[in-house]
Design a protein around this motif. Structure first.
Motif, PDB file in Angstrom:
ATOM      1  N   ARG A  75      27.143  -2.901 -21.390  1.00 62.99           N
ATOM      2  CA  ARG A  75      25.890  -3.304 -20.746  1.00 62.99           C
ATOM      3  C   ARG A  75      25.199  -4.358 -21.615  1.00 62.99           C
ATOM      4  O   ARG A  75      24.620  -5.304 -21.100  1.00 62.99           O
ATOM      5  CB  ARG A  75      24.977  -2.093 -20.541  1.00 62.99           C
ATOM      6  N   ARG A  76      25.284  -4.194 -22.921  1.00 65.63           N
ATOM      7  CA  ARG A  76      24.675  -5.163 -23.846  1.00 65.63           C
ATOM      8  C   ARG A  76      25.236  -6.572 -23.616  1.00 65.63           C
ATOM      9  O   ARG A  76      24.512  -7.547 -23.600  1.00 65.63           O
ATOM     10  CB  ARG A  76      24.891  -4.718 -25.284  1.00 65.63           C
ATOM     11  N   TRP A  77      26.576  -6.670 -23.424  1.00 66.05           N
ATOM     12  CA  TRP A  77      27.196  -7.970 -23.172  1.00 66.05           C
ATOM     13  C   TRP A  77      26.631  -8.565 -21.886  1.00 66.05           C
ATOM     14  O   TRP A  77      26.277  -9.747 -21.843  1.00 66.05           O
ATOM     15  CB  TRP A  77      28.718  -7.816 -23.065  1.00 66.05           C
ATOM     16  N   LEU A  78      26.538  -7.743 -20.846  1.00 64.69           N
ATOM     17  CA  LEU A  78      26.028  -8.225 -19.563  1.00 64.69           C
ATOM     18  C   LEU A  78      24.577  -8.683 -19.683  1.00 64.69           C
ATOM     19  O   LEU A  78      24.196  -9.712 -19.120  1.00 64.69           O
ATOM     20  CB  LEU A  78      26.179  -7.148 -18.490  1.00 64.69           C
ATOM     21  N   ILE A  79      23.771  -7.949 -20.417  1.00 63.48           N
ATOM     22  CA  ILE A  79      22.375  -8.348 -20.633  1.00 63.48           C
ATOM     23  C   ILE A  79      22.328  -9.720 -21.302  1.00 63.48           C
ATOM     24  O   ILE A  79      21.557 -10.600 -20.899  1.00 63.48           O
ATOM     25  CB  ILE A  79      21.632  -7.295 -21.487  1.00 63.48           C
ATOM     26  N   GLN A  80      23.166  -9.917 -22.311  1.00 65.59           N
ATOM     27  CA  GLN A  80      23.182 -11.201 -23.016  1.00 65.59           C
ATOM     28  C   GLN A  80      23.600 -12.339 -22.080  1.00 65.59           C
ATOM     29  O   GLN A  80      22.996 -13.414 -22.092  1.00 65.59           O
ATOM     30  CB  GLN A  80      24.109 -11.130 -24.224  1.00 65.59           C
ATOM     31  N   VAL A  81      24.613 -12.100 -21.266  1.00 64.93           N
ATOM     32  CA  VAL A  81      25.063 -13.131 -20.317  1.00 64.93           C
ATOM     33  C   VAL A  81      23.952 -13.445 -19.319  1.00 64.93           C
ATOM     34  O   VAL A  81      23.651 -14.615 -19.064  1.00 64.93           O
ATOM     35  CB  VAL A  81      26.354 -12.686 -19.589  1.00 64.93           C
ATOM     36  N   GLU A  82      23.337 -12.423 -18.756  1.00 68.04           N
ATOM     37  CA  GLU A  82      22.280 -12.647 -17.775  1.00 68.04           C
ATOM     38  C   GLU A  82      21.078 -13.361 -18.399  1.00 68.04           C
ATOM     39  O   GLU A  82      20.344 -14.049 -17.700  1.00 68.04           O
ATOM     40  CB  GLU A  82      21.846 -11.324 -17.139  1.00 68.04           C
ATOM     41  N   ASN A  83      20.902 -13.230 -19.704  1.00 65.34           N
ATOM     42  CA  ASN A  83      19.817 -13.924 -20.393  1.00 65.34           C
ATOM     43  C   ASN A  83      20.220 -15.310 -20.878  1.00 65.34           C
ATOM     44  O   ASN A  83      19.430 -15.999 -21.517  1.00 65.34           O
ATOM     45  CB  ASN A  83      19.291 -13.086 -21.566  1.00 65.34           C
ATOM     46  N   GLY A  84      21.462 -15.715 -20.589  1.00 65.98           N
ATOM     47  CA  GLY A  84      21.895 -17.073 -20.902  1.00 65.98           C
ATOM     48  C   GLY A  84      22.432 -17.281 -22.295  1.00 65.98           C
ATOM     49  O   GLY A  84      22.495 -18.409 -22.771  1.00 65.98           O
ATOM     50  N   LYS A  85      22.853 -16.223 -22.959  1.00 71.11           N
ATOM     51  CA  LYS A  85      23.403 -16.372 -24.309  1.00 71.11           C
ATOM     52  C   LYS A  85      24.715 -17.147 -24.241  1.00 71.11           C
ATOM     53  O   LYS A  85      25.623 -16.793 -23.497  1.00 71.11           O
ATOM     54  CB  LYS A  85      23.628 -15.023 -24.958  1.00 71.11           C
ATOM     55  N   ALA A  86      24.808 -18.192 -25.026  1.00 68.23           N
ATOM     56  CA  ALA A  86      26.028 -19.002 -25.073  1.00 68.23           C
ATOM     57  C   ALA A  86      27.097 -18.269 -25.881  1.00 68.23           C
ATOM     58  O   ALA A  86      26.791 -17.405 -26.694  1.00 68.23           O
ATOM     59  CB  ALA A  86      25.721 -20.355 -25.707  1.00 68.23           C
ATOM     60  N   GLY A  87      28.343 -18.611 -25.648  1.00 69.76           N
ATOM     61  CA  GLY A  87      29.435 -18.070 -26.433  1.00 69.76           C
ATOM     62  C   GLY A  87      30.114 -16.851 -25.837  1.00 69.76           C
ATOM     63  O   GLY A  87      30.924 -16.219 -26.492  1.00 69.76           O
ATOM     64  N   ALA A  88      29.821 -16.508 -24.611  1.00 70.71           N
ATOM     65  CA  ALA A  88      30.471 -15.359 -23.971  1.00 70.71           C
ATOM     66  C   ALA A  88      31.935 -15.673 -23.701  1.00 70.71           C
ATOM     67  O   ALA A  88      32.307 -16.819 -23.471  1.00 70.71           O
ATOM     68  CB  ALA A  88      29.758 -15.013 -22.670  1.00 70.71           C
ATOM     69  N   SER A  89      32.768 -14.653 -23.704  1.00 75.21           N
ATOM     70  CA  SER A  89      34.189 -14.802 -23.419  1.00 75.21           C
ATOM     71  C   SER A  89      34.386 -15.350 -22.007  1.00 75.21           C
ATOM     72  O   SER A  89      33.884 -14.782 -21.036  1.00 75.21           O
ATOM     73  CB  SER A  89      34.874 -13.438 -23.540  1.00 75.21           C
ATOM     74  N   PHE A  90      35.119 -16.446 -21.904  1.00 69.57           N
ATOM     75  CA  PHE A  90      35.319 -17.071 -20.598  1.00 69.57           C
ATOM     76  C   PHE A  90      36.105 -16.155 -19.659  1.00 69.57           C
ATOM     77  O   PHE A  90      35.783 -16.047 -18.480  1.00 69.57           O
ATOM     78  CB  PHE A  90      36.034 -18.418 -20.758  1.00 69.57           C
ATOM     79  N   GLY A  91      37.104 -15.474 -20.196  1.00 68.97           N
ATOM     80  CA  GLY A  91      37.884 -14.554 -19.367  1.00 68.97           C
ATOM     81  C   GLY A  91      37.023 -13.448 -18.782  1.00 68.97           C
ATOM     82  O   GLY A  91      37.151 -13.097 -17.613  1.00 68.97           O
ATOM     83  N   LEU A  92      36.130 -12.923 -19.595  1.00 72.23           N
ATOM     84  CA  LEU A  92      35.244 -11.864 -19.112  1.00 72.23           C
ATOM     85  C   LEU A  92      34.226 -12.417 -18.118  1.00 72.23           C
ATOM     86  O   LEU A  92      33.883 -11.761 -17.140  1.00 72.23           O
ATOM     87  CB  LEU A  92      34.548 -11.182 -20.292  1.00 72.23           C
ATOM     88  N   LEU A  93      33.775 -13.632 -18.333  1.00 70.52           N
ATOM     89  CA  LEU A  93      32.882 -14.262 -17.354  1.00 70.52           C
ATOM     90  C   LEU A  93      33.586 -14.417 -16.012  1.00 70.52           C
ATOM     91  O   LEU A  93      33.005 -14.155 -14.965  1.00 70.52           O
ATOM     92  CB  LEU A  93      32.401 -15.627 -17.843  1.00 70.52           C
ATOM     93  N   LEU A  94      34.847 -14.834 -16.045  1.00 68.74           N
ATOM     94  CA  LEU A  94      35.602 -14.983 -14.797  1.00 68.74           C
ATOM     95  C   LEU A  94      35.790 -13.633 -14.109  1.00 68.74           C
ATOM     96  O   LEU A  94      35.683 -13.542 -12.883  1.00 68.74           O
ATOM     97  CB  LEU A  94      36.962 -15.642 -15.061  1.00 68.74           C
TER      98      LEU A  94
END
Length: 99
Positions: free
Chosen positions: A35-54
Motif C-alpha cells: 500500500r505504501r508503494w501505491l500511496i507514493q505512486v498516487e502522490n507522484g513520487k518519481a522512480g517507481a518500477s516501470f513493470g509494476l506501474l504497467l
C-alpha cells in the motif's frame, strides 16, 4: 489524459482506482505491491518500477498509448497501431522472474 509528470500518472491512477471502487489495500494486493508503494505512486513520487506501474495500469483496465506530435494522422497517413500491453507486461514479468 495526457501524462507529462509522475504526478499526472499518479493522479490518473488514483482517479481510476476510485472510479472502480477499489481502495488502496485492494489494488496493492491485486498487483503484488505494498500500500505504501501505491500511496507514493498516487502522490507522484518519481522512480517507481516501470513493470509494476504497467501491472497497475493493466489491473485498472488502463492502456499506455505513446504518441509524438507527428503521430497525428493526416489524410495520407495511416494511424500507428497501439502497443500490445499484454505482450509488454509478459516481457516485463519474464525479466523480473529471471532476476
Amino acid at each position: 489524459m495526457l501524462i507529462y509528470t509522475p504526478r499526472d500518472l499518479g493522479a490518473s491512477i488514483r482517479e481510476r482506482r476510485k472510479a472502480l471502487g477499489l481502495d488502496q489495500v485492494e489494488l496493492a494486493k491485486q498487483i503484488g505491491a505494498s500500500r505504501r508503494w501505491l500511496i507514493q505512486v498516487e502522490n507522484g513520487k518519481a522512480g517507481a518500477s516501470f513493470g509494476l506501474l504497467l501491472r497497475t495500469l493493466n489491473a485498472l483496465g488502463m492502456q499506455l498509448d505513446l504518441k509524438t506530435p507527428s503521430d497525428e494522422p493526416t489524410s495520407s497517413q495511416e494511424p500507428l497501431s497501439t502497443p500490445d500491453l499484454d505482450f509488454v507486461l509478459a516481457r516485463a514479468r519474464r525479466g523480473a522472474a529471471s532476476e
